[in-house]
Design an enzyme around this catalytic site. Structure first.
Site, PDB file in Angstrom:
ATOM      1  N   LYS A   1       0.811  -1.216   0.000  1.00 25.42           N
ATOM      2  CA  LYS A   1       0.000   0.000   0.000  1.00 25.42           C
ATOM      3  C   LYS A   1       0.847   1.270   0.000  1.00 25.42           C
ATOM      4  O   LYS A   1       0.371   2.339  -0.416  1.00 25.42           O
ATOM      5  CB  LYS A   1      -0.950   0.015   1.190  1.00 25.42           C
TER       6      LYS A   1
ATOM      7  N   TYR B   1     -12.547 -14.515   2.968  1.00 28.02           N
ATOM      8  CA  TYR B   1     -11.538 -13.498   3.260  1.00 28.02           C
ATOM      9  C   TYR B   1     -11.086 -13.599   4.712  1.00 28.02           C
ATOM     10  O   TYR B   1     -11.907 -13.682   5.639  1.00 28.02           O
ATOM     11  CB  TYR B   1     -12.108 -12.106   2.992  1.00 28.02           C
TER      12      TYR B   1
ATOM     13  N   TYR C   1      -3.402 -12.097   2.821  1.00 27.04           N
ATOM     14  CA  TYR C   1      -3.057 -11.835   1.424  1.00 27.04           C
ATOM     15  C   TYR C   1      -1.863 -12.654   0.932  1.00 27.04           C
ATOM     16  O   TYR C   1      -2.000 -13.534   0.079  1.00 27.04           O
ATOM     17  CB  TYR C   1      -2.764 -10.342   1.215  1.00 27.04           C
TER      18      TYR C   1
END
Length: 347
Positions: free
Chosen positions: A62, A275, A301
């Site tokens: 990010k 998730y 992730y």
């Protein structure tokens, strides 16, 4: 591909200086071989792009996006940012740190997206660091349109006299994806310098911006490196559509050519129950990568992305002579929120 062809492909450059940007990221991040993991799996040569080493708040993908997002926020005169993510969001952690670095406030909405977690899940890992960075936050139940929720909060803060800048979940819009178009150029430069050409890039894909930025960047540069996104949440059709939409917006933002939909590659075979819920393959990827290469992955992730890479190697997807690059998107701080589950696997 020959070194001469690599150099030819590197002659095209993307001009990023026309976009507002701040310096937040340690770059270029290194590309390292993973010889012990590759030998264990008996497949092609495996390499890893260490975007867990971008520097900001323990690093992660990010940060590259935030260079452009925070640059835009400053240009608009913002004094605070508003964003959203799941409880153990890596994006929220890095956004909060970026706000501190630039003297801004940060307000976030955290979605209780992962079911059946104990109360410590909302206190440890990334949440602990969010608090350390002085973030103010509020929780939301699972299943809402979180970007819409955050935009409504942003408007409320604006009406109260603040100057907020809204960042979508994962920093995944055409502005944030510029960070990974830039990373695509960085990978091309590293290939030219090393003479090493990759046949595949594999990565975990979620909010879409990282994969979209890479695909858009390679497309503009004319660099033939297919990007296989291992979905961490959505079924293949939905994830492919999301990545394609962000890729098209990013290309339009950069003034690049259109792209064929079949250039977006997604494998949804490693999502598991959903998730933030580690599958057995997720836990295996964490263990193997730690013990073979001394590299930490996160359960949400990067470990699902690595599980996909391991599964593709075992299925014979790659040629033995291929060089395969894995993009490490960071996030190891969330390991602490999954300590019990990981410890059970180790036992």
């Amino acid at each position: 591909m020959s070194v001469e062809k690599l150099k030819s492909n590197a002659t095209t450059r993307i001009e990023f200086n026309r976009f507002p940007r701040v310096d937040l990221c340690h770059q270029p991040t290194p590309i390292e071989e993973m010889p012990r993991l590759g030998a264990l799996l008996g497949g092609p040569k495996l390499h890893i792009k260490r975007d867990d080493c971008t520097g900001l708040a323990t690093g992660g993908n990010k940060t590259r996006k935030l260079e452009f997002l925070m640059g835009e926020a400053l240009r608009e005169g913002a004094d605070m940012i508003v964003t959203q993510g799941a409880v153990q969001s890596n994006h929220v952690r890095q956004s909060a740190a970026a706000a501190c670095k630039l003297g801004m406030k940060c307000h976030v909405l955290l979605e209780r997206r992962v079911p059946d977690r104990d109360e410590s899940y909302e206190k440890t890992g990334n949440v602990f660091l969010d608090k350390l960075f002085g973030t103010t936050f509020e929780f939301r139940p699972n299943g809402l349109d979180m970007n819409a929720e955050a935009m409504a909060v942003t408007e409320g803060l604006r009406n109260a006299g603040h100057k907020p800048y809204f960042i979508p979940g994962g920093g995944s819009n055409a502005t944030g994806a510029l960070g990974y178009a830039n990373c695509a150029q960085e990978i091309v430069d590293q290939s030219v310098q090393s003479g090493l050409h990759f046949q595949w890039l594999v990565m975990g894909t979620g909010s879409s911006g990282t994969q979209a930025g890479l695909v858009a960047g390679f497309h503009i540069l004319g660099y033939d490196l297919p990007v296989m996104g291992i979905s961490v949440r959505q079924p293949k059709e939905r994830q492919t559509g999301a990545v394609l939409a962000t890729t098209q917006k990013t290309l339009a933002h950069l003034g690049g050519p259109d792209i064929a939909p079949d250039k977006i590659l997604v494998d949804d075979g490693y999502v598991g129950e959903g998730y933030g819920i580690p599958a057995p393959s997720t836990l295996e990827a964490i263990r193997l990568t730690a013990r073979q290469e001394g590299i930490l992955l996160d359960p949400v992730y990067s470990a699902k992305g690595m599980a996909g890479l391991i599964g593709l190697v075992r299925s014979g997807f790659f040629k033995p002579e291929d060089n395969v690059l894995f993009l490490h998107t960071g996030g190891s701080t969330s390991l602490f929120a999954y300590e019990d589950q990981i410890s059970e696997d180790l036992a």
